[in-house]
Write a protein that holds these residues in place. Sequence first.
Motif, PDB file in Angstrom:
ATOM      1  N   ASP A 176       9.959  22.492  34.379  1.00  0.00           N
ATOM      2  CA  ASP A 176       9.486  22.518  35.757  1.00  0.00           C
ATOM      3  C   ASP A 176       9.648  21.145  36.405  1.00  0.00           C
ATOM      4  O   ASP A 176       9.992  20.150  35.756  1.00  0.00           O
ATOM      5  N   MET A 177       9.433  21.083  37.700  1.00  0.00           N
ATOM      6  CA  MET A 177       9.678  19.851  38.454  1.00  0.00           C
ATOM      7  C   MET A 177       8.826  18.696  37.942  1.00  0.00           C
ATOM      8  O   MET A 177       9.298  17.571  37.791  1.00  0.00           O
ATOM      9  N   GLU A 178       7.554  18.970  37.687  1.00  0.00           N
ATOM     10  CA  GLU A 178       6.642  17.890  37.317  1.00  0.00           C
ATOM     11  C   GLU A 178       7.006  17.293  35.959  1.00  0.00           C
ATOM     12  O   GLU A 178       6.997  16.076  35.775  1.00  0.00           O
ATOM     13  N   ALA A 181      10.269  15.339  36.197  1.00  0.00           N
ATOM     14  CA  ALA A 181      10.018  14.054  36.853  1.00  0.00           C
ATOM     15  C   ALA A 181       9.374  13.072  35.885  1.00  0.00           C
ATOM     16  O   ALA A 181       9.719  11.881  35.859  1.00  0.00           O
ATOM     17  N   GLU A 210      18.656  27.336  38.624  1.00  0.00           N
ATOM     18  CA  GLU A 210      17.404  26.725  39.076  1.00  0.00           C
ATOM     19  C   GLU A 210      17.168  25.385  38.387  1.00  0.00           C
ATOM     20  O   GLU A 210      16.726  24.421  39.016  1.00  0.00           O
ATOM     21  N   THR A 211      17.461  25.287  37.093  1.00  0.00           N
ATOM     22  CA  THR A 211      17.241  24.027  36.379  1.00  0.00           C
ATOM     23  C   THR A 211      18.133  22.926  36.935  1.00  0.00           C
ATOM     24  O   THR A 211      17.686  21.790  37.158  1.00  0.00           O
ATOM     25  N   ARG A 214      16.793  21.733  40.260  1.00  0.00           N
ATOM     26  CA  ARG A 214      15.658  20.821  40.120  1.00  0.00           C
ATOM     27  C   ARG A 214      16.129  19.423  39.739  1.00  0.00           C
ATOM     28  O   ARG A 214      15.654  18.421  40.283  1.00  0.00           O
ATOM     29  N   ARG A 217      17.444  17.611  42.657  1.00  0.00           N
ATOM     30  CA  ARG A 217      16.414  17.145  43.587  1.00  0.00           C
ATOM     31  C   ARG A 217      15.723  15.887  43.066  1.00  0.00           C
ATOM     32  O   ARG A 217      15.210  15.095  43.842  1.00  0.00           O
ATOM     33  N   LEU A 218      15.712  15.704  41.748  1.00  0.00           N
ATOM     34  CA  LEU A 218      14.963  14.601  41.147  1.00  0.00           C
ATOM     35  C   LEU A 218      15.821  13.388  40.805  1.00  0.00           C
ATOM     36  O   LEU A 218      15.281  12.277  40.684  1.00  0.00           O
ATOM     37  N   VAL A 297       9.874  28.634  40.445  1.00  0.00           N
ATOM     38  CA  VAL A 297       9.518  27.398  39.757  1.00  0.00           C
ATOM     39  C   VAL A 297       8.151  27.575  39.121  1.00  0.00           C
ATOM     40  O   VAL A 297       7.173  27.838  39.819  1.00  0.00           O
TER      41      VAL A 297
END
Length: 308
Positions: A176-178, A181, A210-211, A214, A217-218, A297
Amino acid sequence: MTPPLHHPLLEAGDTRLLAVDAVLAQGDTGLTRYRIVRFAAYGRALLIDGLIQSCEFDEALYHEMLMSPAVALHGHPRRIVVIGGANGGIVNRLQHLPSLRGLHHVDLDPTLAGLCRYHLPHLQPQEPFSFDYRLEFEDPRAWLARKRGDLGGWADLVLLDLPDAADTSYAAGVFDMEALAAAGDLLAPGGLLVTHVGHCHPAAISFQAETVARLRRLFADVVVYEHPIPSLAVAWGFAIASRDRSLDRFAGAAMARRIAALPAAMRRHYDAETHLALLHRPAIVRAALDAATPIPVPTHPTLMETTT
């Protein structure tokens, strides 16, 4: 006679039948539902939640495709973080890296790691190590949240050697995004994050889409590549990500020299010619990725609460 194993190929609607010579161990540790078998075609294998994670026949191929391109691209990684992979296969290769000075390693399940040491000796590294090795067993999401401060900027490489991100797996949370990150926060200047991004079957590629979205984006730059893994019956996708550097040199002539300089244990199946093949993904996969509907997500309160 041991019954054959029905193994899912896609998320739904497609399975294959694999001949099993023997079941070596199976059960539930309380953290992981596992099976260790000996396949007629692929030798000893580890399955988690019914999905193949490693086979004796081609585990070296998988592990090299995961780590060797990133090691070559970086050049001289001294400090590495490995998330997952306590079955031994990734450390078994990294231990040959002359530049390595420190390795932090976290995985979920100490019981499963012990079973792998007993039943899958071909995966195990040879100790003692010439570098500082620290292995911890903890939910990787929580570990990342806890260590993103203490180890912030420490790692030249962060390797995510995770199981399939099935609904029943803890691994879904690390994608996941968190959590991604937090993994990125561990990177030193010029450092690289590398992970698998699931299979490349064009009929079911939403997890990879999707992965990768993400990661983009990061991170400032992301390279995605793939290689067939025979025991998995499909090509498998991988991604290398950087927060602060262009990855253009992944396709450059200098990569051939860097690949040739890798230890022999990290290039049994990976060489300059193989690397050229990694750079060119089939049109059907590229089209499927462009058309994919991203999966939702996931959110994971344990990690989110820890990082606030």
